[in-house]
Design an enzyme around this catalytic site. Sequence first.
Site, mmCIF file in Angstrom:
data_model
loop_
_atom_site.group_PDB
_atom_site.id
_atom_site.type_symbol
_atom_site.label_atom_id
_atom_site.label_comp_id
_atom_site.label_asym_id
_atom_site.label_seq_id
_atom_site.Cartn_x
_atom_site.Cartn_y
_atom_site.Cartn_z
ATOM 1 N N GLU A 1 5.332 3.655 11.521
ATOM 2 C CA GLU A 1 3.895 3.461 11.720
ATOM 3 C C GLU A 1 3.634 2.437 12.825
ATOM 4 O O GLU A 1 2.719 2.600 13.636
ATOM 5 C CB GLU A 1 3.246 3.026 10.405
ATOM 6 C CG GLU A 1 1.740 3.056 10.427
ATOM 7 C CD GLU A 1 1.128 2.825 9.059
ATOM 8 O OE1 GLU A 1 -0.116 2.717 8.996
ATOM 9 O OE2 GLU A 1 1.874 2.761 8.058
ATOM 10 N N GLU B 1 0.836 -1.205 0.000
ATOM 11 C CA GLU B 1 0.000 0.000 0.000
ATOM 12 C C GLU B 1 0.869 1.253 0.000
ATOM 13 O O GLU B 1 0.546 2.259 -0.643
ATOM 14 C CB GLU B 1 -0.920 -0.025 1.212
ATOM 15 C CG GLU B 1 -1.700 1.254 1.442
ATOM 16 C CD GLU B 1 -2.013 1.481 2.901
ATOM 17 O OE1 GLU B 1 -1.855 2.622 3.367
ATOM 18 O OE2 GLU B 1 -2.429 0.519 3.581
#
Length: 448
Positions: free
Chosen positions: A153, A76
Amino acid sequence: MSDEEQSPGHLQQPGTTMALGHGTGEETVRRTVLPGGLRVVTESVPGVRSASVGCWVDVGSRDENRAQAGAAHFLEHLLFKGTSRRSAARIAEEIDAVGGELNAFTSPEHTCYYAHVLDTDLSLAVDLLCDVVFDAVNSSHDVDVERGVVLEEIAIRDDDPQDMAHELFTSTVLGDHPLGRSVLGTEESVRAMSRARVHGFYRHRYAPPRMVVSVAGNISHEHVLELLHKALGERIAGSARPEPPRTGAARLPRQQRLSLRSDDSEQAHLLLGCRTFDRHDERRHALGVLNAALGGGMSSRLFQRVREQRGLAYTVYSDITSYAETGTFAVYAGCQPDRLEEVNGVIREVLAEVADEGLTDAEVARGRGQLRGGLVLALEDTASRMSRLGRHELDYGQYLGVERTLRRIDAVTGQDVAELAADLLRRPLSTAVVGPYADSDELPGTLR
């Protein structure tokens, strides 16, 4: 099989277009299966000046083995790093130049790349998305650069005890199953993610029969098809048929009872709940009403009992998820550590009451109204319409009309909810806690 579960798309001949019905007005939904198996679903909304385009891939974290953990989410990020025609900087410059949005998200069962633009910039959005999704380079250099971003993240997730608690609950209730693992992967799996591994995952999984392009806004179906043929050319040629929706064939491991993650936080974060049923189950609308009435808003029984009447927590709510073969129901509360035992007791008390007595007529009516309002108000946004089209195509193989869904919600009775609650809320509960506890012996006795 119900009318919602029948899938006309599986009988549709590639290259033909079907009108799938109407939403809450004159917005027409149309569907075409291209010869290579790519599905195109559009909804024309003449009263707006925007268009939302989504390229959906029927691939998520549940499709990874342990060595690939996090690969779907890594992609992604990675696909935006450059194609044979565009650098990462050029991709960003082109979408910024028209004031649009270009982004992506990954779930356990889907990955979606999307753009939101003015209707006059539809051709750019389609070309950009097709270039990114079908022709990414995935260079070794970009893999190494983006690895650091994904690790950041993961670190952000680990610094948020509420996010951490939700992931801990998922792994507790679903066990050692790919659905129970983090979409982000682990620090170890991401550090070990090679270009060969992630690019191989991309080439193997990103195939037209597993993909859907959904578009909503001030658009025409024919124009979208023209733009896709121009952007993709021979990539959508062939004679393949779309992959059918996922079914629940996998056997789930045993549900765990309690998980604790020690964290030096000011609050204790509690989640408790159980497995439910898959997204095709006829009881899913009754479950939505039950969830809304239990913990879906300020009038919900849990919010009133835990926060308004007792002042035990600032945040308390319930939530449901659904997958191909299972689902989860969970109640979350964040509270001071010395109130954890009382909060746990009140939540269990409420669940036991509803299991024994069901909901009042007023609660059922409010639950139905909350579902109806949330569904219809979301239709004001072309991005939400695009998302509904894409998800329904992948999950059900067809578009579930808004009016039909509203009728199903209106048909839910108090008896339906009572029977569901009597079954669901008497099941053994899994509990996940994140907070300042060294080990489970420090938890209140009622949680151990």
